[in-house]
Design a protein around this motif. Structure first.
Motif, PDB file in Angstrom:
ATOM      1  N   ALA A   7      -4.334 -24.072 -44.087  1.00 11.92           N
ATOM      2  CA  ALA A   7      -4.137 -23.161 -42.783  1.00 11.92           C
ATOM      3  C   ALA A   7      -3.093 -24.021 -42.017  1.00 11.92           C
ATOM      4  CB  ALA A   7      -5.733 -23.032 -42.042  1.00 11.92           C
ATOM      5  N   VAL A   9      -1.973 -23.849 -37.980  1.00  5.48           N
ATOM      6  CA  VAL A   9      -2.716 -23.501 -36.882  1.00  5.48           C
ATOM      7  C   VAL A   9      -1.922 -23.698 -35.607  1.00  5.48           C
ATOM      8  CG1 VAL A   9      -4.847 -23.821 -35.580  1.00  5.48           C
ATOM      9  CG2 VAL A   9      -5.137 -23.779 -37.978  1.00  5.48           C
ATOM     10  N   ASP A  10      -1.620 -22.920 -34.521  1.00  4.06           N
ATOM     11  CA  ASP A  10      -1.008 -23.481 -33.363  1.00  4.06           C
ATOM     12  C   ASP A  10      -1.669 -24.077 -32.495  1.00  4.06           C
ATOM     13  OD1 ASP A  10      -2.258 -21.650 -31.780  1.00  4.06           O
ATOM     14  OD2 ASP A  10      -0.493 -20.474 -31.384  1.00  4.06           O
ATOM     15  N   GLY A  13      -4.994 -22.772 -31.601  1.00  6.10           N
ATOM     16  CA  GLY A  13      -5.802 -22.374 -32.924  1.00  6.10           C
ATOM     17  C   GLY A  13      -5.450 -20.891 -33.427  1.00  6.10           C
ATOM     18  N   ILE A  15      -3.490 -18.202 -35.936  1.00  6.36           N
ATOM     19  CA  ILE A  15      -2.949 -18.300 -37.237  1.00  6.36           C
ATOM     20  C   ILE A  15      -2.030 -17.245 -37.404  1.00  6.36           C
ATOM     21  CG2 ILE A  15      -4.818 -19.690 -38.043  1.00  6.36           C
ATOM     22  CD1 ILE A  15      -6.128 -17.186 -39.388  1.00  6.36           C
ATOM     23  N   ARG A 118      -0.795 -28.464 -38.157  1.00  9.53           N
ATOM     24  CA  ARG A 118      -0.791 -28.234 -36.852  1.00  9.53           C
ATOM     25  C   ARG A 118       0.522 -27.788 -36.418  1.00  9.53           C
ATOM     26  NH1 ARG A 118      -5.367 -27.532 -34.148  1.00  9.53           N
ATOM     27  NH2 ARG A 118      -6.794 -29.382 -34.362  1.00  9.53           N
ATOM     28  N   CYS A 125      -1.037 -15.758 -30.402  1.00  9.60           N
ATOM     29  CA  CYS A 125      -1.479 -15.071 -31.872  1.00  9.60           C
ATOM     30  C   CYS A 125      -2.727 -14.221 -31.385  1.00  9.60           C
ATOM     31  CB  CYS A 125      -2.106 -16.040 -32.707  1.00  9.60           C
ATOM     32  SG  CYS A 125      -0.784 -17.087 -33.510  1.00  9.60           S
ATOM     33  N   PHE A 128      -7.413 -16.229 -34.958  1.00 10.02           N
ATOM     34  CA  PHE A 128      -7.570 -17.611 -34.916  1.00 10.02           C
ATOM     35  C   PHE A 128      -8.340 -18.323 -35.613  1.00 10.02           C
ATOM     36  CE2 PHE A 128      -6.277 -15.588 -30.909  1.00 10.02           C
ATOM     37  CZ  PHE A 128      -5.656 -16.656 -30.263  1.00 10.02           C
ATOM     38  N   PHE A 129      -8.085 -19.376 -35.979  1.00  7.74           N
ATOM     39  CA  PHE A 129      -8.808 -20.054 -36.931  1.00  7.74           C
ATOM     40  C   PHE A 129     -10.313 -20.254 -36.360  1.00  7.74           C
ATOM     41  CE2 PHE A 129     -10.499 -23.927 -39.539  1.00  7.74           C
ATOM     42  CZ  PHE A 129     -10.221 -23.509 -40.770  1.00  7.74           C
TER      43      PHE A 129
END
Ligand SMILES: NC(=O)c1ccc[n+]([C@@H]2O[C@H](COP(=O)([O-])OP(=O)(O)OC[C@H]3O[C@@H](n4cnc5c(N)ncnc54)[C@H](OP(=O)(O)O)[C@@H]3O)[C@@H](O)[C@H]2O)c1
Length: 164
Positions: A7, A9-10, A13, A15, A118, A125, A128-129
């Motif tokens: 994944a 992820v920003d 969190g 995506i 990361r 977004c 979210f993860f």
């Protein structure tokens, strides 16, 4: 067979946004390709819509509750367990779960490996993860990439293994 998550992820969190990945990270895509090539990759129906026809050399497994849903280059399953059973029966050694949010949440408790990118941005977004406990993961490797060229942002790829 082990289950691995992969994944990007920003910092919040995030995506995805509007059904897409909200960044372009060429070096992360290369890493994704190198890891997943030759393996089964499992995803939800919405993620499949973003990658259909673009992941050659991998066995695509897609989850959907819709019995009428068909995919040209993927097998469709009505449950996570059925998709896992397919990969296992095919002799897979490492199944990659590639999203989205609900599929990551379902796979998280089973996952032995976590390839986490990361991304150093907040991308506004709408997906979210799931929350996870970093304390349950041991760092195996870490690689930093700088923004520039075809990388929109600085990012770090962490390879994590479940502790214990
Ligand atoms: N940054 C990243 O690493 C990353 C990775 C992947 C995706 N994304 C982004 O995330 C977004 C898409 O993710 P999403 O969470 O919205 O959707 P998704 O997980 O890709 O797809 C959700 C759909 O998958 C099916 N599904 C999920 N779990 C299921 C289960 N246990 N059994 C049967 N069917 C199941 C359902 O399809 P039906 O509605 O047909 O029943 C559900 O509506 C996009 O923006 C994408 O670009 C980002």
């Amino acid at each position: 067979m082990i289950v691995s998550l992969i994944a990007a992820v920003d910092e919040h969190g995030g995506i995805g946004r509007n059904g897409r990945m909200p960044w372009r990270l060429s070096d992360d895509l290369k890493h994704f390709r190198a890891l997943t090539l030759g393996h089964h990759v499992l995803m939800g129906r919405k993620t499949y819509a973003t990658v259909a026809g673009r992941l050659p050399g991998r066995k695509l497994l897609v989850l959907s509750h819709n019995p009428a849903f068909r995919a040209d280059d993927a097998l469709v399953f009505a449950s996570f367990e059925a998709a896992l059973a397919e990969a296992q029966a095919a002799g897979e050694d490492e199944l990659f779960v590639i999203g989205g949010a609900e599929v990551f949440a379902r796979a998280l408790p089973l996952a032995q490996r976590f390839y986490l990118t990361r991304v150093n941005t907040v991308a506004d977004c709408d997906v979210f993860f799931p929350a996870f406990d970093m304390g349950q993961w041991k760092l195996l490797s870490q690689q930093d990439f700088a923004a520039g060229g075809k990388n929109d942002h600085d990012f770090t790829i962490f390879e994590l293994a479940r502790k214990g």
